[in-house]
Structure formats: C-alpha cells, structure tokens
Enzyme design. Structure first.
Site, PDB file in Angstrom:
ATOM      1  N   GLY A  89      78.500  53.730  75.186  1.00 22.22           N
ATOM      2  CA  GLY A  89      79.154  52.551  74.619  1.00 22.22           C
ATOM      3  C   GLY A  89      79.530  51.462  75.616  1.00 22.22           C
ATOM      4  N   LEU A 119      82.609  50.254  76.471  1.00 20.28           N
ATOM      5  CA  LEU A 119      83.711  50.491  77.408  1.00 20.28           C
ATOM      6  C   LEU A 119      83.249  51.344  78.593  1.00 20.28           C
ATOM      7  CD1 LEU A 119      86.802  50.045  77.827  1.00 20.28           C
ATOM      8  CD2 LEU A 119      87.110  52.351  76.927  1.00 20.28           C
ATOM      9  N   HIS A 165      95.535  50.154  78.692  1.00 20.84           N
ATOM     10  CA  HIS A 165      95.114  49.805  80.058  1.00 20.84           C
ATOM     11  C   HIS A 165      95.927  48.648  80.640  1.00 20.84           C
ATOM     12  CE1 HIS A 165      92.425  46.830  78.086  1.00 20.84           C
ATOM     13  NE2 HIS A 165      92.393  46.211  79.260  1.00 20.84           N
ATOM     14  N   GLU A 215      91.422  34.835  75.447  1.00 20.52           N
ATOM     15  CA  GLU A 215      90.080  35.157  75.954  1.00 20.52           C
ATOM     16  C   GLU A 215      89.150  34.004  75.632  1.00 20.52           C
ATOM     17  OE1 GLU A 215      88.966  39.898  76.158  1.00 20.52           O
ATOM     18  OE2 GLU A 215      88.848  38.916  74.230  1.00 20.52           O
ATOM     19  N   HIS A 231      98.891  46.239  73.785  1.00 20.76           N
ATOM     20  CA  HIS A 231      99.011  45.630  75.118  1.00 20.76           C
ATOM     21  C   HIS A 231     100.235  44.709  75.235  1.00 20.76           C
ATOM     22  CE1 HIS A 231      95.152  47.318  75.498  1.00 20.76           C
ATOM     23  NE2 HIS A 231      94.423  46.289  75.127  1.00 20.76           N
ATOM     24  N   LYS A 233      91.137  35.331  70.632  1.00 16.84           N
ATOM     25  CA  LYS A 233      89.779  35.348  71.190  1.00 16.84           C
ATOM     26  C   LYS A 233      89.137  33.994  70.902  1.00 16.84           C
ATOM     27  CE  LYS A 233      88.740  40.285  70.842  1.00 16.84           C
ATOM     28  NZ  LYS A 233      88.174  40.581  72.164  1.00 16.84           N
ATOM     29  N   ARG A 273     101.936  35.950  86.026  1.00 13.18           N
ATOM     30  CA  ARG A 273     100.544  35.710  85.664  1.00 13.18           C
ATOM     31  C   ARG A 273      99.769  37.019  85.839  1.00 13.18           C
ATOM     32  NH1 ARG A 273      96.535  31.663  85.837  1.00 13.18           N
ATOM     33  NH2 ARG A 273      98.107  30.313  84.943  1.00 13.18           N
ATOM     34  N   ASP A 282     105.813  29.896  94.611  1.00 12.16           N
ATOM     35  CA  ASP A 282     104.583  30.512  94.125  1.00 12.16           C
ATOM     36  C   ASP A 282     104.196  31.726  94.963  1.00 12.16           C
ATOM     37  OD1 ASP A 282     102.213  30.920  92.843  1.00 12.16           O
ATOM     38  OD2 ASP A 282     101.287  29.024  93.450  1.00 12.16           O
ATOM     39  N   ARG A 331      92.003  24.987  72.658  1.00  9.98           N
ATOM     40  CA  ARG A 331      93.176  25.504  73.376  1.00  9.98           C
ATOM     41  C   ARG A 331      94.152  26.165  72.404  1.00  9.98           C
ATOM     42  NH1 ARG A 331      95.449  25.282  78.246  1.00  9.98           N
ATOM     43  NH2 ARG A 331      97.700  25.146  78.423  1.00  9.98           N
TER      44      ARG A 331
HETATM   45  N1  LIG Z   1      84.987  47.853  74.681  1.00 11.66           N
HETATM   46  C1  LIG Z   1      86.175  47.463  75.088  1.00 11.66           C
HETATM   47  O1  LIG Z   1      86.342  46.443  75.784  1.00 11.66           O
HETATM   48  C2  LIG Z   1      87.389  48.258  74.757  1.00 11.66           C
HETATM   49  C3  LIG Z   1      87.321  49.371  73.943  1.00 11.66           C
HETATM   50  N2  LIG Z   1      88.445  50.089  73.679  1.00 11.66           N
HETATM   51  C4  LIG Z   1      88.392  51.297  72.852  1.00 11.66           C
HETATM   52  O2  LIG Z   1      87.506  52.209  73.481  1.00 11.66           O
HETATM   53  C5  LIG Z   1      86.797  52.949  72.516  1.00 11.66           C
HETATM   54  C6  LIG Z   1      85.317  52.756  72.770  1.00 11.66           C
HETATM   55  O3  LIG Z   1      85.027  51.385  72.663  1.00 11.66           O
HETATM   56  P1  LIG Z   1      83.548  50.829  72.811  1.00 11.66           P
HETATM   57  O4  LIG Z   1      82.869  51.458  73.962  1.00 11.66           O
HETATM   58  O5  LIG Z   1      83.651  49.369  72.751  1.00 11.66           O
HETATM   59  O6  LIG Z   1      82.904  51.342  71.464  1.00 11.66           O
HETATM   60  P2  LIG Z   1      81.395  51.327  71.023  1.00 11.66           P
HETATM   61  O7  LIG Z   1      81.312  50.657  69.695  1.00 11.66           O
HETATM   62  O8  LIG Z   1      80.498  50.830  72.092  1.00 11.66           O
HETATM   63  O9  LIG Z   1      81.149  52.867  70.725  1.00 11.66           O
HETATM   64  C7  LIG Z   1      81.161  53.868  71.744  1.00 11.66           C
HETATM   65  C8  LIG Z   1      80.169  54.940  71.371  1.00 11.66           C
HETATM   66  O10 LIG Z   1      80.609  55.625  70.211  1.00 11.66           O
HETATM   67  C9  LIG Z   1      79.497  55.989  69.420  1.00 11.66           C
HETATM   68  N3  LIG Z   1      79.660  55.392  68.084  1.00 11.66           N
HETATM   69  C10 LIG Z   1      79.544  54.086  67.738  1.00 11.66           C
HETATM   70  N4  LIG Z   1      79.780  53.926  66.427  1.00 11.66           N
HETATM   71  C11 LIG Z   1      80.056  55.131  65.928  1.00 11.66           C
HETATM   72  C12 LIG Z   1      80.399  55.619  64.653  1.00 11.66           C
HETATM   73  N5  LIG Z   1      80.490  54.813  63.604  1.00 11.66           N
HETATM   74  N6  LIG Z   1      80.647  56.941  64.518  1.00 11.66           N
HETATM   75  C13 LIG Z   1      80.572  57.767  65.566  1.00 11.66           C
HETATM   76  N7  LIG Z   1      80.248  57.364  66.810  1.00 11.66           N
HETATM   77  C14 LIG Z   1      79.991  56.074  66.989  1.00 11.66           C
HETATM   78  C15 LIG Z   1      78.265  55.447  70.112  1.00 11.66           C
HETATM   79  O11 LIG Z   1      77.773  56.496  70.950  1.00 11.66           O
HETATM   80  P3  LIG Z   1      76.537  57.477  70.545  1.00 11.66           P
HETATM   81  O12 LIG Z   1      75.748  56.756  69.484  1.00 11.66           O
HETATM   82  O13 LIG Z   1      75.827  57.650  71.831  1.00 11.66           O
HETATM   83  O14 LIG Z   1      77.193  58.681  70.057  1.00 11.66           O
HETATM   84  C16 LIG Z   1      78.813  54.383  71.001  1.00 11.66           C
HETATM   85  O15 LIG Z   1      78.021  54.164  72.143  1.00 11.66           O
HETATM   86  C17 LIG Z   1      87.265  52.448  71.165  1.00 11.66           C
HETATM   87  O16 LIG Z   1      88.283  53.279  70.712  1.00 11.66           O
HETATM   88  C18 LIG Z   1      87.818  51.075  71.467  1.00 11.66           C
HETATM   89  O17 LIG Z   1      88.816  50.719  70.569  1.00 11.66           O
HETATM   90  C19 LIG Z   1      89.650  49.757  74.211  1.00 11.66           C
HETATM   91  C20 LIG Z   1      89.776  48.677  75.039  1.00 11.66           C
HETATM   92  C21 LIG Z   1      88.689  47.809  75.337  1.00 11.66           C
HETATM   93  O1  LIG Z   2      91.791  46.398  74.561  1.00 13.37           O
HETATM   94  C1  LIG Z   2      91.108  45.392  74.602  1.00 13.37           C
HETATM   95  O2  LIG Z   2      91.163  44.654  75.719  1.00 13.37           O
HETATM   96  C2  LIG Z   2      90.117  43.727  76.013  1.00 13.37           C
HETATM   97  C3  LIG Z   2      90.689  42.789  77.076  1.00 13.37           C
HETATM   98  O3  LIG Z   2      91.006  43.528  78.211  1.00 13.37           O
HETATM   99  P1  LIG Z   2      91.143  42.788  79.630  1.00 13.37           P
HETATM  100  O4  LIG Z   2      91.526  43.869  80.552  1.00 13.37           O
HETATM  101  O5  LIG Z   2      89.804  42.189  79.918  1.00 13.37           O
HETATM  102  O6  LIG Z   2      92.171  41.737  79.465  1.00 13.37           O
HETATM  103  C4  LIG Z   2      89.670  42.959  74.792  1.00 13.37           C
HETATM  104  O7  LIG Z   2      88.532  42.186  75.106  1.00 13.37           O
HETATM  105  C5  LIG Z   2      89.335  43.936  73.691  1.00 13.37           C
HETATM  106  O8  LIG Z   2      89.040  43.217  72.496  1.00 13.37           O
HETATM  107  C6  LIG Z   2      90.457  44.875  73.412  1.00 13.37           C
HETATM  108  O9  LIG Z   2      90.003  45.906  72.536  1.00 13.37           O
END
Ligand SMILES: NC(=O)C1=CN([C@@H]2O[C@H](COP(=O)(O)OP(=O)(O)OC[C@H]3O[C@@H](n4cnc5c(N)ncnc54)[C@H](OP(=O)(O)O)[C@@H]3O)[C@@H](O)[C@H]2O)C=CC1
Ligand SMILES: O=C1O[C@H](COP(=O)(O)O)[C@@H](O)[C@H](O)[C@H]1O
Length: 647
Positions: free
Chosen positions: A80, A82, A243, A281, A305, A399, A433, A461, A527
C-alpha cells in the site's frame, strides 16, 4: 556526524517529557520515588533476565537492547501507499542509524492478499528509501520478504505466515512487531488472527501490534474495535499510532511548557485569547478517495492528529513522565471538552482549480458523484475547566489548499497597560510551526532603534534549521517504530483517550452523516473557502491571516495606501526599494520572520517586475501589486504554488 545523528534520535525518541521537563515533585532528578527515576535513566534500564518482562510498560528498553535483539517486523498492507511512503523508508533509516538490528538479526516481512514478485515489489515499495552508503541498499533488501496470504479476515493466511516466520527465524528466539497498515475495516479481524497464530515465543520474547488510524468511525465502532483487540492483546502490547505525536515540534510542546518558566504562568484564559491549530495540504486525496470518502477530513485529521496536538497544548502538567501519567492528563482534558454541534463547524469541499490542472475531489476514483464529504473543516472547541474557560480552540484542516502547513498559534490577550505604547491591537502570538520549516517563534513588540520612541512589531524566531543545524530530524514513523520496539507507549494513544476523543466528535459526525449538509465549494489551491474568514471571526473572534499575495492584492486598488506602504519600507527615502528594503517588506508580510530563502527568491523575482533589477520603483511596485491581484483573483494554481507557498 553519524554519532551525533544517533545521539539526537536516541535522545528524542526515548523521551516524551524528558526527565528535565518532568513537572511537580518528580521534576527533581534526585527524586527516587518515581519508578523511572528508580530504574535509572531511560536508556540504562536493564532487563536482568535478558528478556522483556510484562511490566515493560514502565521501563522502555535501551537502544542497545533494541538493536541487539533478534527482531521480525511484519507489515500487513505492505503493497500500500503508507508502506511505500513511510514504513519501508523508516525501517531503512533506523537500521542505518543502528537503532534496529541489522544483518541476520532482523527480517521485514510484507504481507498482502496476493503473492508478488519480490524484486519488483522491493523496487516499487522502496522507491522512497533514502539510500546511504553506510547501509548498502542490497543489505537492507536482503532482509525483506513477502507473504501472499489471502484475505486479512481469514485464518489460513495467518497460519501460513506463522510457518514462514518460524522458518525465517530458524527457531531462534525473536521478538515480533506487527504493523497493521491496512484499511480500518479489517483491523479487528487481523489483530485477532495475529494474536491467535503468530505470537513470538513467550515469555522471553515479546509480541507487539502497531495499529494505524482511524481507530473506529464513532464511539460505537470504536468500542467494538477496542473490544475485539483488547480481547486478544493487552494494553501494553498495543500501539495505536498517531504519527503527529512523533513530529519534532509536537514533541517539543511539552518541553516548551514544562521546561521553561516563562510560558506556564501565562498559559490560561487570563492571558490567552485563542488557540488556533491548523493543518493544510496542497495536495488532494490523490487516489485515496475511496478510503477518504467514508471518513472525511474530521475523522482523517481532526479527531486524531489535531486533537492530540490540542491536548498536548491544553493538558495539565502530568504527575510524572510515565506513559500512564501522561495519558491520564490527556484523558482529563478531553473529558473537560464541550461537544461541538453543526453550528460550531464550517464544512467545505474542493473542486478542480480554475485552470483545470488539478482535479476536484469528486473526480477522484472511488468518490461518488454526489458526495458531500468535507475535505475542509473548521470547528471551534471549548474546554470547560478552570484554566481554559472561555478560550476558543479553533481547529481547522483542509486538503487541496494553497500550501502545506501545520502549526499551533497561541494568541495572547491585550492588557490595559499595552495601551501606553502600542494600543489594543498589539498582541503577542506564539507560533509552533510543525511543518514545513519547523520553528517556534514569538511575535513581540520592540522599540525601533533611533531617537524616536517608535514601537515595531518584531519576531523572536527559533528556526530549527538554524538553531539545530546538522541535527537529525527523524521522520515521525521512525520514532513510532523505534518506540514500539522499545516498549515505550508514551507516544501512542491509549484506549481511554480514544474513547473521549470519539465522545467529543461523534454527535457532530453523526449529524453530518445524517443531514448531509452541502459543503461550501472551493477551487483547488485556494487559501480559504469562501466565507470562512467571516465565519472564523463570528464564531471565535479569530481573524484569519492574509497571505502576502492577498495583502498586496488588497492594496492594489488603493493608490494612496499602496504609496504609504511603499514609502514605509523605503528607509533611505530615495524613491526606490533596494534588496534589503524589499527583504524588510517581505518580512513584514511573513509574520515578521525572514521568509525561507526560496520563498524570498521568488518574492524578489516578482517584486522586481519579473526581471532582476537592483532596485524597484513605485511604478514597478504598482505593477507587482496588480499582478498579485490578478493572480489572487484567478488563482492559477501553478502561479500561486510557486509564488505564495511557504515551502
Ligand atoms: N497513506 C497515508 O498517507 C496514511 C495512511 N494511514 C492509514 O494507514 C493504513 C494504510 O493506508 P494506505 O497504505 O494508504 O492504504 P491502501 O489503500 O494503500 O491499502 C493498503 C493495503 O491494504 C490492502 N487493501 C486495500 N483495500 C483493501 C480492502 N478493501 N480490503 C482488504 N485489504 C485491502 C492492499 O494490499 P493487498 O491488496 O496487497 O492485500 C493495500 O495495498 C490505513 O489504515 C490508513 O488509514 C494513516 C496515515 C497516513
Ligand atoms: O494521517 C494522515 O496524514 C497525512 C498527512 O501527514 P503528514 O505527516 O504529511 O502531515 C494525510 O495526507 C492523510 O490524509 C492522513 O490520513
């Protein structure tokens, strides 16, 4: 340099409230009644048995231990977004800095529903790793594995994972750290299967589970998820991530308040007028619309957050620096918070920008055409306790705005004696900041040097880049991984905090889900959404700041005001502005601070009428202001991003 980096990370990751900042009686370093004081310094805690004991909760392990013990990390959702953006880069960095073990002591296993071709996977998911010769990438890559295990909510994939882990660990006792980077819908089932099938060999080896946010969608779903995870995991094995708690400036909030004498006595409603916490963002949902639409900006950013940041600003000094005491202080302030209603909220959604170069929210695949999910929200929160009665806490998150920015702005009240010199409009502001250009700065008033008794707005600052130049600024996820490996839960969110956080937001979220209020639409790159300034003033008394483009564009219609403005910065009165005078002008539009070099460069470029003149005349300046007006009105995204962004 490497040693310094290691030392800095080591120090900051192991402390939330450092011993020196521990308030009340445990502030004293000689205080032997505090459990941590009894255990010695954070990094000198030894585990006599060589293993992690159940009471690890109060005794985070030392770096020496985390880097020398055998460790397996498993990332669910490894394919995924993240994992690619943050998790693999963080693990590489921690190994590079010697914070996690290297070589055959560590394995990092990705888990996905389908098998992948390993080399292709590594290439794609490690694309953001910042390679460094001190840890050849091939060495890191040789520690990476992948398991295609089928559905996250079915046992077989976890049983086969357990077989793979045993095989990889070759029967040697190894700690296991699992990271749920999957959609929240499968958190509960996945947590239960990991506990049932994949635990490390107890009691000598620990098993820990890091869970991403969002932890539930409201109070009821949180309670359900909490019950399903706490049925199979103890509280000290669960690490619920936020985070933002790992960001350097957020970590500094407690130090700022409790390590200094200056702030705490004025940190209350007698002296503080408002607190504004902002997240902006300059990107949209970028293909994550499917996830985002079911959650919206309040659940994505605010309930977690921004609320955590607010709580660190508002909590009473905890009884000690132990995670339990910090969490207790956080829960107490959450309990004192009033519950916002729809009337306390401003909701908006971004559309494509006026030049159609950035898609609107509704165009993100996975977002229904009739979605009313807010991508921008502002809420006024109140804390009903002695310290904060009557102080509005304005939290806003969006966003698709004009810049990437996260900050806390504490505005002080004007006091009667201020009238003697500066009048009621003169207020101090403390700005923390968070990103980008990490800094703490205080807007003050100072006598201008010279024979006159003139008062100038000035800025104290403390910019991280200059004050701590050369220090290592760890990414939040590095700290999160490391603290979980050390068993330090002070930067993670307790179940009690989440219960309260959902208590605060659930009524509003349910009202939004039920009544589907139409959000105000704003063009990508704006803005502020239309009407937000007035709303903010009416609901909280907080005046939203103008960008320098807005200030100049506002002046452009008024020749007299523009002239007065120009003359003010023409210090030598030669009818032109030189580089240093332009710099002063730019500073005045930038909270009294020196704008970052690249912002200044762009500003100069524009201010000189798009060519590199040494001096600008009033005619040039008029032209500049007109350009600002046109740019601001039509909001061409590319133009604004280059010129207005504070990056
Ligand atoms: N991306 C970000 O910037 C952030 C994400 N998060 C949290 O981190 C977690 C992961 O986020 P992120 O990586 O963006 O998520 P993704 O949508 O990229 O999903 C992560 C992985 O989960 C699996 N997946 C996707 N959809 C489904 C589904 N419907 N059912 C089961 N498995 C699924 C897939 O892996 P595979 O197909 O290989 O199994 C996918 O690569 C989430 O809980 C999100 O809220 C938190 C902060 C920031
Ligand atoms: O948790 C999340 O955070 C990111 C922003 O994180 P940052 O460390 O870059 O400020 C946000 O883009 C995302 O939507 C949210 O799920």
């Amino acid at each position: 340099m490497a040693a310094l980096a290691e030392k800095t990370l080591n120090k900051s990751t192991s402390q939330h409230l450092s011993p020196a900042t521990r308030p009340s009686k445990s502030l004293s370093m000689e205080d032997t009644t505090s459990p941590r004081a009894r255990a010695g310094s954070w990094d000198s805690v030894s585990t006599a048995s060589g293993g992690f004991l159940p009471e690890i909760k109060s005794k985070p392990a030392s770096i020496k231990e985390t880097s020398s013990r055998r460790l397996t990390v498993v990332i669910f959702g490894a394919t995924g977004d993240l994992a690619k953006k943050k998790l693999y880069p963080a693990l590489y960095q921690l190994m590079l800095l010697g914070q996690l073990p290297r070589g055959d002591k560590i394995r990092i296993v990705g888990f996905g529903r389908r098998a992948v071709e390993l080399q292709g996977f590594i290439k794609k998911q490690c694309a953001n790793v910042k390679k460094d010769a001190r840890l050849p990438f091939e060495d890191f890559a040789s520690r990476l594995f992948f398991h295609g295990g089928g559905a996250y909510d079915k046992a077989p994939g976890f049983e086969s994972l357990a077989v793979l882990l045993d095989e990889l660990e070759q029967g040697l006792p190894t700690d296991r750290l699992f990271f749920l980077s999957v959609p929240p819908t499968v958190f509960g089932a996945c947590a239960q299967h990991v506990s049932a099938c994949c635990r490390a060999q107890a009691p000598k080896r620990w098993t820990r589970l890091i869970i991403e946010k969002p932890f539930g969608k409201d109070s009821d779903s949180f309670a359900e998820l909490d019950a399903s995870t706490s049925g199979s995991w103890s509280e000290d094995e669960l690490f619920r991530i936020d985070h933002y708690l790992g960001k350097e400036v957020v970590l500094n909030l407690s130090t700022l308040r409790f390590a200094n004498q200056l702030f705490e006595p004025t940190w209350n409603s007698k002296c503080i007028e408002s607190v504004e916490i902002t997240f902006k963002e300059d990107i949209g949902t970028q293909g994550r619309g499917g996830y985002f639409d079911g959650f919206g900006i309040i659940r994505d950013i605010m309930q977690n957050h921004l609320l955590q940041v607010l709580v660190l600003c508002a909590m009473e000094p905890p009884a000690s620096d132990l995670p339990e005491d910090i969490q207790k202080a956080k829960v107490e302030v959450l309990k004192a918070m009033s519950i916002p209603s729809l009337d306390d909220a401003f909701l908006a959604q971004y559309t494509e920008d006026n030049f159609m170069s950035e898609p609107g929210y509704l165009e993100d695949p996975g977002v229904p055409d009739d979605s009313v999910t807010p991508t921008f929200a502002a809420i006024v929160l109140k804390i009903n306790n002695e310290r904060w009665k009557g102080v509005p806490f304005v939290v806003k998150a969006g966003k698709g705005l004009d810049e990437r920015l996260a900050e806390v702005r504490v505005r002080y009240k004007s006091q009667p004696y201020n009238k003697l010199l500066v009048g009621p409009q003169a207020k101090n502001e403390l700005v923390c900041r968070i990103q980008p250009d990490e800094a703490l700065y205080l807007k003050t008033h100072t006598k201008k040097p010279g024979l006159e008794q003139e008062v100038e707005p000035t800025c104290m600052d403390m910019r991280y880049a200059s004050t701590f130049g050369g220090s290592y600024l760890a990414d939040a996820y590095e700290r999160m991984f490391l603290n979980a490996a050390k068993g330090d839960s002070s930067l993670f969110v307790s179940s009690g905090e989440l219960r309260e956080a959902w208590r605060v937001f659930t009524p509003l979220l349910h009202a939004i889900d039920k009544t589907r209020p139409k959000p105000i639409l704003y063009a990508f790159g704006e803005r502020n959404p239309r009407g937000f300034r007035d709303w903010s003033l009416a609901h909280s008394g907080v005046k939203q700041r103008q960008s320098f483009m807005e200030t100049l564009s506002g002046l452009s219609g008024d020749a007299g005001a523009l002239r007065a403005y120009f003359d003010r910065y023409d210090a030598d009165k030669d009818g032109t502005l030189r580089a240093d005078e332009i710099r002063d002008l730019a500073r005045s539009l930038y909270d009294g601070r020196d704008p970052p070099e690249n912002t200044l460069r762009k500003f100069f470029h524009l201010a000189r009428g798009f060519d590199l003149k040494d001096k600008i005349t009033f005619q040039d300046f008029t032209y500049f202001a007109r350009c600002a007006r046109i740019a601001h009105k039509s909001k061409p995204r590319a133009y604004e991003r280059d010129v207005c962004s504070e990056k």
